[in-house]
Design an enzyme around this catalytic site. Structure first.
Site, PDB file in Angstrom:
ATOM      1  N   GLY A   1     -27.564  78.738  32.254  1.00  0.00           N
ATOM      2  CA  GLY A   1     -27.661  77.772  31.302  1.00  0.00           C
ATOM      3  C   GLY A   1     -27.733  76.451  32.179  1.00  0.00           C
ATOM      4  O   GLY A   1     -28.596  76.168  33.189  1.00  0.00           O
ATOM      5  N   CYS A   2     -27.048  75.257  31.611  1.00  0.00           N
ATOM      6  CA  CYS A   2     -27.387  74.083  32.242  1.00  0.00           C
ATOM      7  C   CYS A   2     -27.236  73.759  33.805  1.00  0.00           C
ATOM      8  O   CYS A   2     -25.881  74.489  34.319  1.00  0.00           O
ATOM      9  CB  CYS A   2     -26.329  72.841  31.648  1.00  0.00           C
ATOM     10  N   PHE A   3     -28.105  73.460  34.395  1.00  0.00           N
ATOM     11  CA  PHE A   3     -27.840  73.650  35.979  1.00  0.00           C
ATOM     12  C   PHE A   3     -26.973  72.563  36.695  1.00  0.00           C
ATOM     13  O   PHE A   3     -26.547  72.769  37.858  1.00  0.00           O
ATOM     14  CB  PHE A   3     -29.323  73.504  36.834  1.00  0.00           C
TER      15      PHE A   3
END
Ligand code: SME
Length: 296
Positions: free
Chosen positions: A9-11
């Site tokens: 997901g969002c890093f």
């Protein structure tokens, strides 16, 4: 030092979590396994380049074995969700484990098997990795309170486990270790009651704790603690009123988690934590309190 790449997901959030794990030496966010060279964040954001937002992790396997690092990664993802983590959707938010050393594959497959069937986590060699620009590196350290799909507790636990290991150091006395562990968990996580019960002569006996006075002895299979001992597994109780045989030490306790402490494969005690709110504990608590119990 070894290197592995995780898409989860969002890093921004994943990096902020992984970099706090004991044994992780450095992290870098970027884009892996897509079809365009050196893409910008904006290009990847169109979801047409095939890259996954990815964190490159350099770690010391003498401090954190790959198996544990993988388990810590799984704690931060929903491994069944396809192209979606939290509210973030798109192929760039798929989950993946990208390895550079083929000898890592058997361990990766073993951990995946232990996590469940039909996972949506892509496991394949790292084909390419392009670092994102500086603005995205360490984003949540530079922008505290910035967007993050992960719960705050996961960052606190990673730092807590690292600090607890340092705090315990080479102290050999078990009471001293349990006492400082209970104090640090209470201080950092703010739970209502944190403590240990130790197996002695066929019963659990109250050990070091932080919080209101508690019952001193619990039988095998009795209450949540005795059940966690008997079943040798972590028990999460969202509402103590619903747990048959729950032992109420305080009427303020609303939810509870009990994690067994093992020595040489047998349960030698339990770590018991109570909350004064309902449904406080989830898979993040179960995972990290398991790590903490193992440190003690
Ligand atoms: N509730 C526990 C007893 C211990 S107290 O929570 C401190 C149980 O049911 O085993």
């Amino acid at each position: 030092m070894k290197r592995i790449h995780f898409a989860g997901g969002c890093f921004w959030g994943l990096e902020h979590y992984l970099k706090n794990i004991d044994g992780v030496v450095s992290t870098e966010v970027g884009f892996a396994n897509g079809s365009v060279d050196s893409p910008t964040y904006e290009q990847v954001y169109t979801d047409t380049t095939g890259h996954a937002e990815t964190v490159a992790v350099t770690y010391d396997p003498a401090v954190i074995p790959l198996k544990e690092l993988l388990e810590d990664f799984f704690c931060a993802i929903d491994p069944y969700s396809v192209n979606k983590q939290g509210e973030d959707e798109g192929t760039r938010y798929r989950t993946g484990i990208y390895y550079s050393s083929p000898e890592d594959l058997p361990v990766i497959l073993e951990v995946c098997r232990e996590q469940g069937d039909s996972l949506a986590v892509e496991v394949c060699p790292l084909a390419c990795f392009f670092p994102a620009d500086e603005r995205h590196q360490d984003y949540l350290s530079k922008n505290p309170g910035g967007y993050c799909h992960l719960p705050l507790s996961i960052f606190r636990y990673a730092a807590l486990a690292r600090d607890l290991k340092n705090l315990l150091g080479d102290e050999t006395d078990e009471v001293a270790r349990m006492a400082n562990a209970a104090a640090l968990v209470k201080e950092r996580m703010g739970f209502f009651w944190v403590g240990f019960y130790v197996v002695k002569d066929g019963e659990l006996v109250l050990g070091p704790f932080q919080g209101p006075v508690a019952c001193t002895r619990i039988g095998f299979g009795k209450g949540v603690c005795g059940t966690a001992w008997k079943e040798a597994k972590t028990i999460v109780v969202p509402d103590v009123e619903e747990f048959p045989g729950h032992i109420a030490c305080s009427s303020m306790s609303k939810s509870e988690i009990v994690v067994p402490v093992f020595k040489d494969g047998s349960v030698t005690g339990v770590l018991d934590i109570d909350s004064d709110s309902l449904a406080t504990f989830d898979k993040v608590d179960a995972h990290w309190l398991g790590r903490i119990a193992a440190l003690v």
